[in-house]
Design a protein around this motif. Structure first.
Motif, PDB file in Angstrom:
ATOM      1  N   LEU A  85     124.658  38.051 -13.279  1.00 55.69           N
ATOM      2  CA  LEU A  85     124.406  36.768 -12.623  1.00 55.69           C
ATOM      3  C   LEU A  85     124.791  36.831 -11.143  1.00 55.69           C
ATOM      4  CD1 LEU A  85     123.594  33.782 -12.669  1.00 55.69           C
ATOM      5  CD2 LEU A  85     125.955  33.255 -13.372  1.00 55.69           C
TER       6      LEU A  85
ATOM      7  N   LYS B  27     122.220  38.770  -9.287  1.00 55.31           N
ATOM      8  CA  LYS B  27     120.964  37.999  -9.203  1.00 55.31           C
ATOM      9  C   LYS B  27     121.065  36.902  -8.140  1.00 55.31           C
ATOM     10  CE  LYS B  27     117.669  35.422 -12.036  1.00 55.31           C
ATOM     11  NZ  LYS B  27     117.340  34.931 -13.381  1.00 55.31           N
ATOM     12  N   VAL B  28     122.198  36.194  -8.119  1.00 54.07           N
ATOM     13  CA  VAL B  28     122.395  35.131  -7.120  1.00 54.07           C
ATOM     14  C   VAL B  28     122.448  35.733  -5.723  1.00 54.07           C
ATOM     15  CG1 VAL B  28     124.040  33.417  -6.239  1.00 54.07           C
ATOM     16  CG2 VAL B  28     123.477  33.470  -8.676  1.00 54.07           C
TER      17      VAL B  28
ATOM     18  N   GLY C 230     127.490  32.207 -10.139  1.00 54.81           N
ATOM     19  CA  GLY C 230     127.132  33.494  -9.555  1.00 54.81           C
ATOM     20  C   GLY C 230     127.524  33.607  -8.097  1.00 54.81           C
TER      21      GLY C 230
ATOM     22  N   THR D 179     125.082  27.109 -12.842  1.00 63.35           N
ATOM     23  CA  THR D 179     124.857  28.539 -13.058  1.00 63.35           C
ATOM     24  C   THR D 179     124.769  29.266 -11.723  1.00 63.35           C
ATOM     25  OG1 THR D 179     123.702  28.094 -15.140  1.00 63.35           O
ATOM     26  CG2 THR D 179     123.317  30.245 -14.115  1.00 63.35           C
ATOM     27  N   PHE D 180     124.039  28.660 -10.773  1.00 64.66           N
ATOM     28  CA  PHE D 180     123.946  29.227  -9.426  1.00 64.66           C
ATOM     29  C   PHE D 180     125.335  29.331  -8.792  1.00 64.66           C
ATOM     30  CE2 PHE D 180     123.557  28.503  -4.814  1.00 64.66           C
ATOM     31  CZ  PHE D 180     122.804  29.618  -4.466  1.00 64.66           C
TER      32      PHE D 180
ATOM     33  N   GLU E  18     114.866  29.153 -10.566  1.00 66.92           N
ATOM     34  CA  GLU E  18     115.383  30.515 -10.772  1.00 66.92           C
ATOM     35  C   GLU E  18     116.549  30.569 -11.768  1.00 66.92           C
ATOM     36  OE1 GLU E  18     115.308  34.581 -10.273  1.00 66.92           O
ATOM     37  OE2 GLU E  18     113.913  33.167  -9.347  1.00 66.92           O
ATOM     38  N   PHE E  19     117.447  29.550 -11.731  1.00 63.24           N
ATOM     39  CA  PHE E  19     118.685  29.626 -12.513  1.00 63.24           C
ATOM     40  C   PHE E  19     118.829  28.533 -13.570  1.00 63.24           C
ATOM     41  CE2 PHE E  19     119.418  31.700  -8.455  1.00 63.24           C
ATOM     42  CZ  PHE E  19     119.846  32.939  -8.886  1.00 63.24           C
TER      43      PHE E  19
END
Length: 132
Positions: free
Chosen positions: A73, A76-77, A55, A51-52, A45-46
């Motif tokens: 972000l 989205k997370v 977020g 990046t995860f 997903e990320f």
């Protein structure tokens, strides 16, 4: 024949009656929503774990000053995390009533976790109730 007793407001009770006494306790609790998310799903997903994390640890108190990219972000997370099943644990930690804060954190171990026997028993009993 029973004797009659009166409260100060005049309500009468016999000796074989019962007074209903209600005790209210106002508590603050911490709710733990324990999720196990596959690393492969996060990567898919990320693209990577940092990046995860970026977020997940977004500073919502500074939302108005964040870039549109960071806001997107974070949203989205949050949506990604919310789509995963969880076990809810409650920790009643005070006798004072009030609100609660919500924090997200990656952990090595859950602070509180239901034992599998309890989960299986709940599922079994729920199934039996549905059959009833």
């Amino acid at each position: 024949m029973s004797e009659v007793y009166k409260l100060e407001d005049g309500t009468e009770y016999k000796t074989d009656d019962f007074l209903k006494v209600e005790t209210r306790e106002y508590h603050q609790t911490t709710h733990y929503l324990n999720r196990q998310i596959a690393v492969s799903d996060i990567i898919e997903e990320f693209g990577d774990l940092p990046t995860f994390e970026k977020g997940l640890y977004f500073d919502w108190s500074n939302y108005q000053n964040a870039s549109d990219e960071d806001k997107e972000l974070a949203d989205k997370v949050q949506t990604f995390v919310d789509e995963h099943d969880y076990d809810r644990e409650e920790d009643c930690w005070t006798m004072n009533k009030g609100g609660y804060d919500v924090d997200c954190e990656i952990v090595q171990e859950f602070t509180m976790e239901t034992k599998w026997v309890c989960i299986l028993m709940k599922k079994y009993l729920s199934k039996k109730l549905l059959e009833f």
